[in-house]
Scaffold this motif. Structure first.
Motif, PDB file in Angstrom:
ATOM      1  N   GLU A  81       5.411  19.741 -43.071  1.00 42.21           N
ATOM      2  CA  GLU A  81       4.137  19.240 -43.581  1.00 42.21           C
ATOM      3  C   GLU A  81       3.304  20.307 -44.277  1.00 42.21           C
ATOM      4  O   GLU A  81       2.248  20.006 -44.830  1.00 42.21           O
ATOM      5  CB  GLU A  81       3.306  18.632 -42.434  1.00 42.21           C
ATOM      6  N   ALA A  82       3.722  21.562 -44.242  1.00 43.30           N
ATOM      7  CA  ALA A  82       2.937  22.634 -44.850  1.00 43.30           C
ATOM      8  C   ALA A  82       3.640  23.235 -46.065  1.00 43.30           C
ATOM      9  O   ALA A  82       3.438  24.393 -46.401  1.00 43.30           O
ATOM     10  CB  ALA A  82       2.666  23.727 -43.818  1.00 43.30           C
ATOM     11  N   ASP A  83       4.461  22.443 -46.721  1.00 45.16           N
ATOM     12  CA  ASP A  83       5.254  22.970 -47.825  1.00 45.16           C
ATOM     13  C   ASP A  83       4.507  23.012 -49.152  1.00 45.16           C
ATOM     14  O   ASP A  83       5.028  23.528 -50.133  1.00 45.16           O
ATOM     15  CB  ASP A  83       6.528  22.134 -48.006  1.00 45.16           C
ATOM     16  N   ALA A 103      -5.410  25.360 -42.094  1.00 39.98           N
ATOM     17  CA  ALA A 103      -6.262  25.854 -41.018  1.00 39.98           C
ATOM     18  C   ALA A 103      -5.442  26.693 -40.054  1.00 39.98           C
ATOM     19  O   ALA A 103      -4.209  26.754 -40.156  1.00 39.98           O
ATOM     20  CB  ALA A 103      -6.893  24.669 -40.279  1.00 39.98           C
ATOM     21  N   ASN A 104      -6.125  27.366 -39.121  1.00 37.36           N
ATOM     22  CA  ASN A 104      -5.461  28.028 -38.008  1.00 37.36           C
ATOM     23  C   ASN A 104      -6.014  27.431 -36.717  1.00 37.36           C
ATOM     24  O   ASN A 104      -7.006  26.684 -36.748  1.00 37.36           O
ATOM     25  CB  ASN A 104      -5.643  29.551 -38.073  1.00 37.36           C
ATOM     26  N   PRO A 105      -5.410  27.710 -35.568  1.00 32.27           N
ATOM     27  CA  PRO A 105      -5.868  27.056 -34.336  1.00 32.27           C
ATOM     28  C   PRO A 105      -7.341  27.283 -34.002  1.00 32.27           C
ATOM     29  O   PRO A 105      -7.943  26.483 -33.294  1.00 32.27           O
ATOM     30  CB  PRO A 105      -4.960  27.662 -33.261  1.00 32.27           C
ATOM     31  N   ASP A 106      -7.934  28.377 -34.511  1.00 30.64           N
ATOM     32  CA  ASP A 106      -9.338  28.681 -34.211  1.00 30.64           C
ATOM     33  C   ASP A 106     -10.305  28.189 -35.282  1.00 30.64           C
ATOM     34  O   ASP A 106     -11.502  28.456 -35.192  1.00 30.64           O
ATOM     35  CB  ASP A 106      -9.522  30.189 -34.030  1.00 30.64           C
ATOM     36  N   THR A 107      -9.819  27.489 -36.284  1.00 36.56           N
ATOM     37  CA  THR A 107     -10.704  26.987 -37.334  1.00 36.56           C
ATOM     38  C   THR A 107     -11.732  26.024 -36.734  1.00 36.56           C
ATOM     39  O   THR A 107     -11.369  25.072 -36.051  1.00 36.56           O
ATOM     40  CB  THR A 107      -9.908  26.258 -38.422  1.00 36.56           C
ATOM     41  N   PRO A 108     -13.038  26.260 -36.966  1.00 41.02           N
ATOM     42  CA  PRO A 108     -14.068  25.388 -36.401  1.00 41.02           C
ATOM     43  C   PRO A 108     -13.966  23.955 -36.924  1.00 41.02           C
ATOM     44  O   PRO A 108     -13.484  23.710 -38.036  1.00 41.02           O
ATOM     45  CB  PRO A 108     -15.386  26.049 -36.848  1.00 41.02           C
ATOM     46  N   PHE A 109     -14.438  23.039 -36.131  1.00 38.05           N
ATOM     47  CA  PHE A 109     -14.384  21.613 -36.448  1.00 38.05           C
ATOM     48  C   PHE A 109     -15.054  21.312 -37.787  1.00 38.05           C
ATOM     49  O   PHE A 109     -14.543  20.519 -38.586  1.00 38.05           O
ATOM     50  CB  PHE A 109     -15.063  20.829 -35.325  1.00 38.05           C
ATOM     51  N   THR A 110     -16.203  21.920 -38.041  1.00 35.99           N
ATOM     52  CA  THR A 110     -16.929  21.632 -39.280  1.00 35.99           C
ATOM     53  C   THR A 110     -16.115  22.050 -40.507  1.00 35.99           C
ATOM     54  O   THR A 110     -16.151  21.375 -41.543  1.00 35.99           O
ATOM     55  CB  THR A 110     -18.288  22.342 -39.297  1.00 35.99           C
ATOM     56  N   GLU A 111     -15.387  23.164 -40.390  1.00 38.57           N
ATOM     57  CA  GLU A 111     -14.534  23.592 -41.505  1.00 38.57           C
ATOM     58  C   GLU A 111     -13.372  22.622 -41.702  1.00 38.57           C
ATOM     59  O   GLU A 111     -12.947  22.367 -42.830  1.00 38.57           O
ATOM     60  CB  GLU A 111     -14.023  25.014 -41.275  1.00 38.57           C
ATOM     61  N   LEU A 112     -12.835  22.103 -40.591  1.00 38.81           N
ATOM     62  CA  LEU A 112     -11.771  21.104 -40.699  1.00 38.81           C
ATOM     63  C   LEU A 112     -12.260  19.876 -41.461  1.00 38.81           C
ATOM     64  O   LEU A 112     -11.537  19.300 -42.281  1.00 38.81           O
ATOM     65  CB  LEU A 112     -11.286  20.682 -39.318  1.00 38.81           C
ATOM     66  N   CYS A 113     -13.494  19.456 -41.178  1.00 31.28           N
ATOM     67  CA  CYS A 113     -14.066  18.308 -41.885  1.00 31.28           C
ATOM     68  C   CYS A 113     -14.133  18.576 -43.380  1.00 31.28           C
ATOM     69  O   CYS A 113     -13.798  17.713 -44.195  1.00 31.28           O
ATOM     70  CB  CYS A 113     -15.452  17.991 -41.338  1.00 31.28           C
ATOM     71  N   ALA A 114     -14.580  19.791 -43.737  1.00 27.42           N
ATOM     72  CA  ALA A 114     -14.690  20.140 -45.155  1.00 27.42           C
ATOM     73  C   ALA A 114     -13.313  20.154 -45.814  1.00 27.42           C
ATOM     74  O   ALA A 114     -13.143  19.683 -46.947  1.00 27.42           O
ATOM     75  CB  ALA A 114     -15.382  21.488 -45.304  1.00 27.42           C
ATOM     76  N   MET A 115     -12.316  20.695 -45.124  1.00 24.13           N
ATOM     77  CA  MET A 115     -10.949  20.707 -45.658  1.00 24.13           C
ATOM     78  C   MET A 115     -10.434  19.292 -45.834  1.00 24.13           C
ATOM     79  O   MET A 115      -9.855  18.936 -46.882  1.00 24.13           O
ATOM     80  CB  MET A 115     -10.017  21.477 -44.716  1.00 24.13           C
ATOM     81  N   VAL A 122      -2.068  22.993 -39.678  1.00 26.01           N
ATOM     82  CA  VAL A 122      -2.568  24.087 -38.842  1.00 26.01           C
ATOM     83  C   VAL A 122      -1.423  25.078 -38.636  1.00 26.01           C
ATOM     84  O   VAL A 122      -0.371  24.722 -38.086  1.00 26.01           O
ATOM     85  CB  VAL A 122      -3.080  23.570 -37.488  1.00 26.01           C
ATOM     86  N   LEU A 123      -1.623  26.310 -39.087  1.00 23.03           N
ATOM     87  CA  LEU A 123      -0.592  27.346 -39.013  1.00 23.03           C
ATOM     88  C   LEU A 123      -1.017  28.437 -38.038  1.00 23.03           C
ATOM     89  O   LEU A 123      -2.201  28.787 -37.961  1.00 23.03           O
ATOM     90  CB  LEU A 123      -0.354  27.975 -40.388  1.00 23.03           C
ATOM     91  N   ASP A 124      -0.053  28.997 -37.299  1.00 24.67           N
ATOM     92  CA  ASP A 124      -0.379  30.086 -36.381  1.00 24.67           C
ATOM     93  C   ASP A 124      -0.362  31.418 -37.124  1.00 24.67           C
ATOM     94  O   ASP A 124      -0.241  31.453 -38.361  1.00 24.67           O
ATOM     95  CB  ASP A 124       0.578  30.089 -35.181  1.00 24.67           C
ATOM     96  N   ALA A 125      -0.464  32.523 -36.382  1.00 20.52           N
ATOM     97  CA  ALA A 125      -0.551  33.852 -36.993  1.00 20.52           C
ATOM     98  C   ALA A 125       0.704  34.218 -37.769  1.00 20.52           C
ATOM     99  O   ALA A 125       0.660  35.045 -38.690  1.00 20.52           O
ATOM    100  CB  ALA A 125      -0.830  34.902 -35.911  1.00 20.52           C
ATOM    101  N   ARG A 126       1.828  33.587 -37.435  1.00 22.45           N
ATOM    102  CA  ARG A 126       3.094  33.850 -38.156  1.00 22.45           C
ATOM    103  C   ARG A 126       3.303  32.878 -39.310  1.00 22.45           C
ATOM    104  O   ARG A 126       4.391  32.827 -39.882  1.00 22.45           O
ATOM    105  CB  ARG A 126       4.260  33.774 -37.175  1.00 22.45           C
ATOM    106  N   ARG A 127       2.254  32.105 -39.597  1.00 25.98           N
ATOM    107  CA  ARG A 127       2.279  31.116 -40.679  1.00 25.98           C
ATOM    108  C   ARG A 127       3.280  29.999 -40.391  1.00 25.98           C
ATOM    109  O   ARG A 127       3.823  29.384 -41.304  1.00 25.98           O
ATOM    110  CB  ARG A 127       2.604  31.766 -42.035  1.00 25.98           C
ATOM    111  N   GLY A 173       0.667  22.225 -35.882  1.00 22.02           N
ATOM    112  CA  GLY A 173       0.048  20.917 -35.759  1.00 22.02           C
ATOM    113  C   GLY A 173      -0.571  20.468 -37.067  1.00 22.02           C
ATOM    114  O   GLY A 173      -0.621  21.217 -38.043  1.00 22.02           O
ATOM    115  N   VAL A 174      -1.007  19.224 -37.085  1.00 18.10           N
ATOM    116  CA  VAL A 174      -1.727  18.687 -38.237  1.00 18.10           C
ATOM    117  C   VAL A 174      -2.950  17.930 -37.729  1.00 18.10           C
ATOM    118  O   VAL A 174      -2.980  17.459 -36.593  1.00 18.10           O
ATOM    119  CB  VAL A 174      -0.855  17.748 -39.101  1.00 18.10           C
TER     120      VAL A 174
END
Length: 360
Positions: free
Chosen positions: A287-289, A295-307, A317-322, A326-327
């Motif tokens: 899904e991230a192709d 986003a990353n797991p720590d992305t705030p909710f408000t930023e997720l809304c904007a995205m 949602v990508l971790d530190a290793r990209r 999750g989605v």
């Protein structure tokens, strides 16, 4: 990582036959049964750990036992049963002299009502804990001056407490605790006497200081929004017991019981939740192709809304290793932030993206 502070099955009972009361509590008796016999169970079987550099918030209504619990952490109150371990040392086994030494050098307390000496200058108040330790005057003044600077009070050293606003007086109390360079700060409703705007400013000040100083803090409050804003972990108390202990997201997303659920119903979730709490982890892996924002797991909710408002498909949602972990479909954002009917409140078009076929 070993814990800085640990409570081990801590009880505090006031009144008659305290040991017998603890045994009754262990067998399942409640507060009301003991109260009928003239005994008050203030804290019941409290166990938790606090890691170095963590802000641990204990939250509850008046009478829940939170302030009694705090006073057992530095020996101001002796537990009826259980232990308090500080850096592995059992504080409940120390004598009075040893406890005073611990309080003077390792554990500082910031009170609700400032507790400043009116006949001492701001600088002298900030350096009072160091004076108790016997620190020479020159060093004491240097360390107190630096603590006042950290708390935004540079230039006020020669002033008197009654010349300061309530918020500034509380900063002096915080500076006094910081000047001793104690390993543990205990803060008992430290901001609750302040006006709302000043209170938020003090919360900001504490969070800013924590980024640099990384103190271990136990913070007592009855305000859930304050707890959610400050706490790395939060313990919710009711009738002397800890009914839930977890992160702000744990408590918001998975309340332990109806009592906790009623507590959190008016919380602004958008200020607390992050992608890790709302994402759907049932993903294929492709899904991230595309080149869309992620986003990353720590992305705030408000930023997720904007995205989400800019995308026609779920946010990846990508971790530190990209790697994809999750989605976040828009319908999940609406579900977490919407009202009781599931209507959207902040995330734009509420249309359902349908199946996760378009890549994010």
């Amino acid at each position: 990582m070993s814990s800085r502070l640990e409570t081990d099955h801590l009880y505090k009972v006031f009144g008659r036959r305290q040991d017998e009361a603890v045994e009754r509590l262990r067998r399942g008796a409640d507060r009301e049964e003991l109260r009928a016999d003239g005994t008050t169970a203030a804290v019941i079987d409290a166990s938790f750990t606090v890691d170095p550099g963590q802000i641990f918030v204990v939250m509850g209504l008046s009478g829940s036992g939170k302030s009694t619990l705090l006073r057992m952490l530095n020996g101001l109150l002796e537990p009826t049963a259980g232990r308090v371990l500080f850096d592995g040392e059992d504080l409940t086994a120390l004598g009075d002299r040893e406890l005073r030494e611990v309080r003077a050098r390792k554990i500082s307390m910031v009170f609700q009502h400032f507790a400043l000496f009116p006949h001492r200058s701001v600088l002298e108040n900030a350096g009072y804990g160091l004076a108790v330790q016997g620190v020479p005057r020159a060093e004491r003044e240097q360390r107190a001056t630096e603590a006042l600077r950290l708390c935004g009070l540079a230039g006020w050293e020669k002033s008197w407490p009654d010349e300061l606003s309530g918020g500034m007086q509380q900063r002096v109390g915080l500076a006094r605790a910081l000047a001793t360079d104690a390993d543990l700060l205990l803060m008992d409703e430290s901001f609750s006497a302040l006006d709302p705007l000043i209170r938020r400013d003090m919360q900001d000040q504490l969070l800013t200081l924590q980024q640099t100083l990384k103190k271990t803090i136990v913070f007592i409050t009855h305000d859930l929004n304050e707890a959610m804003r400050l706490g790395d972990r939060i313990a919710v108390m009711r009738d002397g017991r800890i009914v839930q202990n977890g992160t702000a997201e744990d408590i918001l997303v998975r309340p332990a019981d109806d009592y906790v659920a009623s507590f959190i119903q008016d919380v602004d979730r958008s200020r607390v939740l992050t992608a890790s709490a709302v994402m759907d982890t049932d993903v294929r892996g492709d899904e991230a192709d595309c080149d869309c924002v992620t986003a990353n797991p720590d992305t705030p909710f408000t930023e997720l809304c904007a995205m989400s408002a800019r995308l026609t498909h779920p946010v990846a949602v990508l971790d530190a290793r990209r790697e994809l972990v999750g989605v976040v479909p828009r319908r999940r954002l609406v579900g977490f932030l919407g009202d009781e009917h599931g209507e959207p409140t902040a995330c734009g078009d509420p249309r359902d993206e349908g199946k996760v076929t378009a890549r994010a």
